[in-house]
Every structure is written in C-alpha cells, then in structure tokens.
Design a protein around this motif. Structure first.
Motif, PDB file in Angstrom:
ATOM      1  N   ALA A  22       0.825  -1.204   0.000  1.00  0.00           N
ATOM      2  CA  ALA A  22       0.000   0.000   0.000  1.00  0.00           C
ATOM      3  C   ALA A  22       0.863   1.260   0.000  1.00  0.00           C
ATOM      4  N   GLN A  23       2.164   1.111   0.278  1.00  0.00           N
ATOM      5  CA  GLN A  23       3.039   2.277   0.360  1.00  0.00           C
ATOM      6  C   GLN A  23       3.529   2.696  -1.018  1.00  0.00           C
ATOM      7  N   THR A  24       2.594   3.003  -1.905  1.00  0.00           N
ATOM      8  CA  THR A  24       2.919   3.489  -3.240  1.00  0.00           C
ATOM      9  C   THR A  24       2.085   4.726  -3.534  1.00  0.00           C
ATOM     10  N   LEU A  25       2.600   5.563  -4.412  1.00  0.00           N
ATOM     11  CA  LEU A  25       1.822   6.710  -4.855  1.00  0.00           C
ATOM     12  C   LEU A  25       0.556   6.239  -5.547  1.00  0.00           C
ATOM     13  N   GLU A  26       0.670   5.191  -6.360  1.00  0.00           N
ATOM     14  CA  GLU A  26      -0.504   4.699  -7.079  1.00  0.00           C
ATOM     15  C   GLU A  26      -1.608   4.273  -6.113  1.00  0.00           C
ATOM     16  N   ALA A  27      -1.240   3.628  -5.012  1.00  0.00           N
ATOM     17  CA  ALA A  27      -2.249   3.239  -4.027  1.00  0.00           C
ATOM     18  C   ALA A  27      -2.908   4.472  -3.415  1.00  0.00           C
ATOM     19  N   ARG A  28      -2.115   5.528  -3.167  1.00  0.00           N
ATOM     20  CA  ARG A  28      -2.680   6.761  -2.622  1.00  0.00           C
ATOM     21  C   ARG A  28      -3.680   7.369  -3.604  1.00  0.00           C
ATOM     22  N   LEU A  29      -3.303   7.406  -4.875  1.00  0.00           N
ATOM     23  CA  LEU A  29      -4.168   8.011  -5.878  1.00  0.00           C
ATOM     24  C   LEU A  29      -5.441   7.199  -6.093  1.00  0.00           C
ATOM     25  N   ARG A  30      -5.315   5.874  -6.065  1.00  0.00           N
ATOM     26  CA  ARG A  30      -6.510   5.038  -6.254  1.00  0.00           C
ATOM     27  C   ARG A  30      -7.463   5.176  -5.072  1.00  0.00           C
ATOM     28  N   ALA A  31      -6.906   5.261  -3.871  1.00  0.00           N
ATOM     29  CA  ALA A  31      -7.753   5.461  -2.694  1.00  0.00           C
ATOM     30  C   ALA A  31      -8.437   6.829  -2.761  1.00  0.00           C
ATOM     31  N   GLY A  32      -7.685   7.838  -3.228  1.00  0.00           N
ATOM     32  CA  GLY A  32      -8.269   9.157  -3.379  1.00  0.00           C
ATOM     33  C   GLY A  32      -9.392   9.177  -4.392  1.00  0.00           C
ATOM     34  N   ALA A  33      -9.224   8.404  -5.476  1.00  0.00           N
ATOM     35  CA  ALA A  33     -10.257   8.341  -6.509  1.00  0.00           C
ATOM     36  C   ALA A  33     -11.530   7.674  -5.994  1.00  0.00           C
ATOM     37  N   VAL A  34     -11.354   6.670  -5.140  1.00  0.00           N
ATOM     38  CA  VAL A  34     -12.528   6.008  -4.562  1.00  0.00           C
ATOM     39  C   VAL A  34     -13.318   7.001  -3.712  1.00  0.00           C
ATOM     40  N   ARG A  35     -12.587   7.815  -2.936  1.00  0.00           N
ATOM     41  CA  ARG A  35     -13.266   8.785  -2.084  1.00  0.00           C
ATOM     42  C   ARG A  35     -13.860   9.935  -2.889  1.00  0.00           C
ATOM     43  N   ALA A  36     -13.105  10.410  -3.891  1.00  0.00           N
ATOM     44  CA  ALA A  36     -13.489  11.646  -4.569  1.00  0.00           C
ATOM     45  C   ALA A  36     -14.374  11.416  -5.786  1.00  0.00           C
ATOM     46  N   GLY A  37     -14.209  10.274  -6.472  1.00  0.00           N
ATOM     47  CA  GLY A  37     -15.058   9.951  -7.617  1.00  0.00           C
ATOM     48  C   GLY A  37     -15.005  10.993  -8.709  1.00  0.00           C
ATOM     49  N   SER A  38     -16.133  11.626  -8.979  1.00  0.00           N
ATOM     50  CA  SER A  38     -16.229  12.589 -10.080  1.00  0.00           C
ATOM     51  C   SER A  38     -15.917  14.018  -9.648  1.00  0.00           C
ATOM     52  N   ALA A  39     -15.336  14.196  -8.462  1.00  0.00           N
ATOM     53  CA  ALA A  39     -14.943  15.534  -8.010  1.00  0.00           C
ATOM     54  C   ALA A  39     -13.757  16.032  -8.844  1.00  0.00           C
ATOM     55  N   PRO A  40     -13.586  17.354  -8.953  1.00  0.00           N
ATOM     56  CA  PRO A  40     -12.478  17.902  -9.745  1.00  0.00           C
ATOM     57  C   PRO A  40     -11.116  17.449  -9.224  1.00  0.00           C
ATOM     58  N   ALA A  41     -10.203  17.200 -10.157  1.00  0.00           N
ATOM     59  CA  ALA A  41      -8.831  16.843  -9.801  1.00  0.00           C
ATOM     60  C   ALA A  41      -7.837  17.820 -10.428  1.00  0.00           C
ATOM     61  N   ILE A  42      -7.862  17.940 -11.751  1.00  0.00           N
ATOM     62  CA  ILE A  42      -6.956  18.828 -12.471  1.00  0.00           C
ATOM     63  C   ILE A  42      -7.770  19.940 -13.126  1.00  0.00           C
ATOM     64  N   ARG A  43      -7.367  21.171 -12.867  1.00  0.00           N
ATOM     65  CA  ARG A  43      -8.016  22.333 -13.458  1.00  0.00           C
ATOM     66  C   ARG A  43      -6.983  23.168 -14.204  1.00  0.00           C
ATOM     67  N   ASP A  44      -7.479  24.077 -15.034  1.00  0.00           N
ATOM     68  CA  ASP A  44      -6.671  25.203 -15.460  1.00  0.00           C
ATOM     69  C   ASP A  44      -7.465  26.463 -15.131  1.00  0.00           C
ATOM     70  N   ALA A  45      -7.030  27.596 -15.621  1.00  0.00           N
ATOM     71  CA  ALA A  45      -7.706  28.837 -15.258  1.00  0.00           C
ATOM     72  C   ALA A  45      -9.141  28.893 -15.761  1.00  0.00           C
ATOM     73  N   ALA A  46      -9.438  28.103 -16.788  1.00  0.00           N
ATOM     74  CA  ALA A  46     -10.756  28.201 -17.419  1.00  0.00           C
ATOM     75  C   ALA A  46     -11.768  27.193 -16.907  1.00  0.00           C
ATOM     76  N   ALA A  47     -11.314  25.957 -16.595  1.00  0.00           N
ATOM     77  CA  ALA A  47     -12.302  24.907 -16.323  1.00  0.00           C
ATOM     78  C   ALA A  47     -11.667  23.723 -15.625  1.00  0.00           C
ATOM     79  N   VAL A  48     -12.530  22.796 -15.170  1.00  0.00           N
ATOM     80  CA  VAL A  48     -12.083  21.494 -14.675  1.00  0.00           C
ATOM     81  C   VAL A  48     -11.723  20.641 -15.891  1.00  0.00           C
ATOM     82  N   ARG A  49     -10.521  20.095 -15.909  1.00  0.00           N
ATOM     83  CA  ARG A  49     -10.054  19.338 -17.067  1.00  0.00           C
ATOM     84  C   ARG A  49     -10.068  17.831 -16.831  1.00  0.00           C
ATOM     85  N   ALA A  50     -10.003  17.397 -15.577  1.00  0.00           N
ATOM     86  CA  ALA A  50     -10.048  15.957 -15.283  1.00  0.00           C
ATOM     87  C   ALA A  50     -10.551  15.766 -13.857  1.00  0.00           C
ATOM     88  N   THR A  51     -11.440  14.794 -13.686  1.00  0.00           N
ATOM     89  CA  THR A  51     -11.893  14.411 -12.354  1.00  0.00           C
ATOM     90  C   THR A  51     -10.974  13.325 -11.810  1.00  0.00           C
TER      91      THR A  51
END
Length: 528
Positions: A22-51
């Motif tokens: 579990a001590q991997t970045l990928e495990a952290r990101l996958r756990a975060g995705a489970v919690r956050a789902g379709s919430a914004p992840a990557i934005r730029d000044a104009a819009a949400v670009r990836a959940t």
C-alpha cells in the motif's frame, strides 16, 4: 573521516513508514479516486479538465500504452511537454508505469540532447507540438510517443495493468545545479507516497482544498506540493503559470484556491499583483501559503501574511528527499528564519566539521536526513560516490537545530567562504545587506584571492526608485559584521541569475567574477 552517532534521540515526528504494497503513490491516488469519484482533480484557469475518476482511467490507459510500446516497470522514459494541465495529467500517468524524467521544454536542443544521453530512455513522451523536435533529438532507436489525454483515456474500469511496487523507480529529477553540475535523483513509489503524505499531513489537506500550482511541472516543487499532494488528499489543483494580475483574478474567481506553494520569487510576484488589483485581495480566501526552494526574506513573509491574510509556512525539501524534510506547523509556533521541524517518517541531524553526527541544539554542520522520502541514490553514480554517510543522506545544506527541534539553514556547504582560514556563510552577509532600505535582493559569494583563498563579494538588485553607492553598502556591512565577512566588492544588477525554479545560481556569479578577474589579469599582462 570518523563518524560517530550522538547518543541522544534524533529529531523525528509523525507516522511510521509501512513496508507493505500500500506504500505506493498509485495506491494513494486510487484510494483518493474512490473517495473523490467525479470531483475535480486537475483544473486550469478556465475549467475542470479531469476528475479523480478520469485520472484513474488515464493512468490505467497510460500503463497499457507504455507496455504495448515495450516500456517495462523499471525502464526510463523522458517527458517533454509544454507545461500546462495536460503535462500534469501525463506525468501522473507515467509515474504509475515507469521511471519518468520530466524535462524543461525551454531547454535548448543541445541541453535536451545531453539530458537524453544521460537518461538513455526507452521512450520520450511528448505533446504534438514537441514531436518533430524530439524525434530529431532522440535518435532512431528511441521511441517518441505523442501522448494526448484523449488517447490515454481508453482503459476500462478495473484494468489491472501491472500496478507498481513500492520500490519501483517512478520519478527521475535533475537536481538544480546551483553549485555543481546537475545530477539525477532516482525516486521510488515509496518515496513519492511518503512525500505526498508529509504535505497532506502538515497542511491538513482534504477534498475541499484546491491548490494553485504556479511552479514548473519538471521540478519537485511543481510536482509534489503542486500536484501529487492535493490529488492524494482527494482535492484539486489549478495548473497555471500566472503572469498578470488579470490571470490571477480569473483563477481566484473560477477555482477559489485555498492554498498555494511557491518559491519566494513567485510570492513576490503574487503580492505585487494583489496590490495592483484590490479585487484579488477581496476575493482570495487562502487558509495557507507554503514557501520552499530558497530562503524567504522575513519582510516578505510578514507582508504576505498581512496582505493575503493567511499563515506562511516555510518548509524544506530537496530533489533527493522530496516533498518535505521539515516544515513550520499550520498550528503552533512558526519561527521566521527556520524551515520548521522534521516531518513524518524522517529524521534530521547534522554532520559537524569534526565528523560527528549529532542533533544537539546549536551544532552547526551539513544537514543529514534519513527516512521514507530519501532516494535510493543518484542515477549512474558509483556506490562510493553516492551522497550517504552511515545511512544518512548528505543534503549539501548547512544548518543547525534549535532546542525545539526547528531547523535553520545557513547556505550550501560548498558556498561557505574561507577567507584566510576564517569560515563564514554567505547567508550571514546577505541578511545584513538585505536590511539596507535600498536593497531588494542580494547574493553573496566567494571570490578567489591569491593569498587569502577567498573573499566575499556581493551582487545586489536595488528597489526601483532607490540609489546607493558601492562604498555606502560596504560601509553599511562593515558597521554590522566582523571585518573578514565584509564584501570587498558590490556589483549592481537589474536581476540575479536564477534557475527556472527561482533559485539563485551562485555558481554563475562565481564564474562571472572569475572571468572578470581573468580579463583584468590579461589586460595587466598586456600592458593595457
């Protein structure tokens, strides 16, 4: 040299590092995705670009594509992209599949060629505008893969394309090279996870936080606090280089950032923008400001806190030990002039001039660190030349711990000026000269001397409306410093030489001084 361990407890804090998968970045990101789902992840000044859900699909798609191209878990790839939000997406995807080296697209062709020769990558990942240039530079034997978000977003949910293990190499960072030629720090999934954890813990980041990432995505400052920490916390990040007050105001209104991390030169720019556009101050709702990469002047720290209304946390990291080695706390005493206390899973000590490893308060020496954030070693460097002593990473920075465990840095070890056996740090002199009301920025360095070995010299940038002479600044320093620390010359310049992350490159100042001395010697010898 003899090295002995101090018998007192070395400063440590936080959670123990685990050793399971579990001590991997990928495990952290996958756990975060489970919690956050379709919430914004990557934005730029104009819009949400990836959940967060998008990012998981993109990482899975990226791993599949690299495997299809013959790139294995332990292979190296270079990433050369323009630097916008797409670069952040591609970087996160690539680190889950191989050892990725993000390169500055602003480097010249010859500089890129040198980097590629040192990396010997299996593939180079590019955006479409960079493809032709990279094909010419990479050579016929290296695959150049054009990565677009649409192409990578093709893996079905549940795809298990050989997830990375904790000790897999995942990120290759070229060091800043401010005092010597850049080296390549090899960082593992475990290092990346621990680095993100430290920042999340210190700032108490959560799903409701949005980071404003104005730092380059080929440097640890843009990668760890700017990208990985907000994502592992289930929050979001705005990837945007901000050049005008209008751009900053647009981001404030569209994304409502709650915090940001930057180098002092960026803080200065943000403060100037905010002062020029009162709406920025009125609408900005920051709960924390973080500063690393170089020393933050106490005056600028105070101005940031007063004008932007958020606590400023000075922190300390290195390419070889990324994320945070130390940080001032969000709650509790913040000590200006220090980089705070040691972070979770890490230990800090100093290596004194007589070879002792100690954490005794007030002992000055080279800062040492060990723990989950510390790299296994530099790429391509023999074991006997790696920067380790008795299991500790030698950072090359000079510092001391105080009685409360706060670490104060006083410059690079190699920058210490040795004038006739009297040794002192350039930071001591810079601190004094910075107190002069005419001085905006200052860098002090050692200039060669035929009998003393070295003597102090200063390069100064003045405030726009200020005027002061070289003699006046030297006299100002002489009133406040021992004679051997007073700079013998002060050169005025419109700007100090900096790397692309804002660090002052003392090496260039020294080289300029040596060239100037050589020219003077040549003129003297020639009778001119």
């Amino acid at each position: 040299m003899h090295h002995s361990q101090n018998t007192g407890p070395v400063v440590a804090a936080g959670l123990p590092s685990a050793a399971d998968d579990a001590q991997t970045l990928e495990a952290r990101l996958r756990a975060g995705a489970v919690r956050a789902g379709s919430a914004p992840a990557i934005r730029d000044a104009a819009a949400v670009r990836a959940t967060h859900h998008d990012l998981r699909r993109i990482r899975d798609g990226g791993r599949l594509r690299l495997r299809e191209a013959g790139v294995g878990r332990h292979d190296r790839v270079a990433l050369v992209m323009a630097g916008d939000w797409r670069t952040a997406v591609a970087l996160v995807a690539a680190t889950s599949a191989a050892a990725v080296a993000p390169l500055d697209p602003g480097l010249t062709d010859s500089e890129i060629a040198v980097c590629l020769a040192r990396l010997a990558p299996r593939a180079v990942l590019v955006d479409a505008p960079s493809a032709a240039r990279m094909r010419a530079l990479a050579g016929a034997d290296t695959a150049v893969l054009v990565w677009s978000v649409d192409d990578l977003d093709g893996a079905p949910d549940g795809t298990a394309a050989e997830l990375p293990a904790p000790d897999d190499p995942s990120l290759l960072l070229f060091t800043s090279g401010t005092t010597a030629a850049p080296k390549i720090a090899q960082l593992t999934q475990r290092n990346l996870a621990a680095a993100a954890d430290n920042i999340v813990s210190t700032l108490r980041l959560g799903a409701g936080d949005c980071a404003l990432n104005a730092m380059p995505l080929y440097h640890g400052h843009g990668i760890f606090p700017g990208t990985l920490a907000p994502l592992t916390a289930g929050g979001s990040t705005v990837c945007a280089r901000v050049n005008t007050a209008a751009e900053l105001l647009t981001i404030v209104r569209s994304a409502a950032p709650t915090w940001y991390s930057a180098a002092p030169v960026v803080h200065h720019g943000f403060l100037t923008m905010a002062r020029s556009t009162p709406a920025v101050r009125e609408e900005l709702r920051l709960r924390a400001i973080r500063s690393t990469s170089s020393a933050l002047a106490p005056k600028l720290l105070a101005e940031l806190e007063e004008y932007l209304g958020a606590p400023v946390l000075e922190a300390y990291a290195a390419s070889e030990a990324p994320g945070q080695i130390a940080s001032n706390p969000l709650d509790g005493p913040r000590k200006p002039g220090t980089v705070g206390t040691t972070q979770p899973g890490s230990e800090v000590a100093v290596l004194t001039a007589d070879g002792q490893i100690t954490n005794a308060p007030g002992s000055v020496g080279e800062v040492l660190v060990r723990g989950a954030i510390v790299m296994p070693g530099y790429l391509g460097v023999p074991a006997d030349r790696q920067p380790f002593v008795d299991g500790w990473l030698r950072t090359g920075d000079q510092g001391a711990l105080d009685g409360d465990g706060y670490l104060a840095l006083s410059g690079r070890v190699v920058d210490v000026i040795n004038r006739g056996a009297e040794k002192f740090s350039p930071a001591e002199v810079e601190e004094v000269l910075a107190q002069h009301p005419a001085v905006r920025e200052v860098a002090v360095f050692g200039r060669s001397h035929p009998t003393l070995g070295e003597e102090a010299a200063a390069a100064v940038v003045l405030h726009e409306t200020a005027a002061v002479t070289e003699g006046e600044l030297i006299a100002f320093a002489a009133e406040r410093l021992a004679g051997y620390k007073v700079p013998v010359t002060v050169d005025f310049s419109p700007a100090l030489p900096r790397g692309r992350t804002g660090k002052i490159v003392r090496r260039r100042l020294k080289e300029q001084a040596e060239r100037s001395t050589a020219r003077m010697g040549h003129r003297t010898a020639s009778g001119r």
